[in-house]
Write an enzyme that holds these catalytic residues in place. Structure first.
Site, short mmCIF file in Angstrom:
data_model
loop_
_atom_site.label_atom_id
_atom_site.label_comp_id
_atom_site.label_asym_id
_atom_site.label_seq_id
_atom_site.Cartn_x
_atom_site.Cartn_y
_atom_site.Cartn_z
CG ASP A 1 1.33 4.05 8.43
OD1 ASP A 1 1.03 3.02 8.12
OD2 ASP A 1 -0.04 4.82 8.40
CE LYS B 1 -1.71 2.06 9.08
NZ LYS B 1 -2.35 3.49 8.48
CB CYS C 1 -1.18 5.64 11.76
SG CYS C 1 -2.38 6.00 10.32
#
Ligand code: VGL
Ligand code: ZN
Length: 195
Positions: free
Chosen positions: A11, A97, A141
Site C-alpha cells: 500500500d 484489495k 496493513c
C-alpha cells in the site's frame, strides 16, 4: 539471495503519504529505501508484488458508514495511485484489495491479481517460501500481511527500515513490530540483504 524469496510491498499509495487523505507520518520517506530493495530483487530475478488499497466510495471501512477511517484510496482516484517515485518494474504483480464494501481487507493476502488469484496462491505457484515485507502502514496493513504470511506457512522478514505506521495511539507501530516478531517474523534492514 535465495531463489525462493519474494518482495511484498504493501500500500505505498498517495493517500497514505503526506498530503494524502490518510497520511502516515513520514510515509513517503520509505520510497527511496523500497526502491533499493526493488532493485536488488529485480537484479536477482525474484518476484515482486505490490498491494493497493482499492475501496469503493461507500464501504464499511469508512467512518461515514461505521468504520474507522476517512475516505481514502477510492478506486481510480489520484490518491489510490502508487507514490509517483516508487519504481515498480513492469513485471510487478499488482494485488488489489479492499473492494468489498463489507470488509476492511487490511492484509495483502486478501489482495488478488488481475486474474483473481490471491497472494498465497501466487507465491506457492512460484515456489516462494520466504517473503520480505515493507510498506504502509506498519500497524495496519503491514502487520496484517505479515501475520497472515506466517499463518499461511511462509517465512516472513520485516524490512524494518521500509515501513511506517499510522500510530492512532502512540506506540501502535512499536507494538505491531513486537507482535509480528512474536508471531515468528524476522527482521532486516537494507544493508543486511546479500547482493
Ligand atoms: C490501511 C488504514 C486503512 C493500510 C488501509 O494500508 O495500512 N490503513 N486502510
Ligand atoms: Zn483502507
Amino acid at each position: 539471495m535465495k531463489k525462493n524469496s519474494a518482495l511484498v510491498i504493501v500500500d505505498v499509495q498517495n493517500d497514505f503519504c503526506p498530503g494524502g487523505a490518510l497520511p502516515v507520518p513520514e510515509g513517503d520517506t520509505i520510497v527511496p529505501i523500497l526502491n533499493k530493495y526493488i532493485e536488488k530483487f529485480q537484479k536477482a530475478g525474484l518476484p515482486i508484488y505490490a498491494s493497493r488499497d482499492w475501496h469503493p466510495e461507500k464501504t464499511k471501512h469508512f467512518k461515514a458508514f461505521g468504520g474507522l477511517w476517512p475516505p481514502h484510496c477510492v478506486q481510480g482516484t489520484k490518491g489510490a495511485e502508487f507514490h509517483p517515485d516508487l519504481k515498480l518494474p513492469k513485471e510487478t504483480t499488482i494485488l488489489t484489495k479492499g473492494e468489498d464494501p463489507n470488509e476492511d481487507s487490511y492484509s495483502g493476502f486478501q489482495g488478488r491479481d488481475a486474474a483473481g488469484v490471491g497472494l498465497a496462491g501466487l507465491l506457492r505457484q512460484r515456489g516462494v517460501e520466504r517473503v520480505f515485507v515493507g510498506g504502509l502502514a506498519t500497524d495496519y496493513c503491514v502487520k496484517s500481511t505479515v501475520l497472515d504470511g506466517v499463518r499461511e506457512g511462509f517465512k516472513v522478514v520485516l524490512l524494518a527500515d521500509a515501513m511506517r505506521g499510522v500510530d492512532l495511539q502512540s506506540g501502535d507501530s512499536d507494538r505491531a513490530i513486537q507482535e509480528m516478531l512474536r508471531a515468528g517474523a524476522g527482521t532486516i534492514v537494507e544493508g543486511g540483504i546479500p547482493t
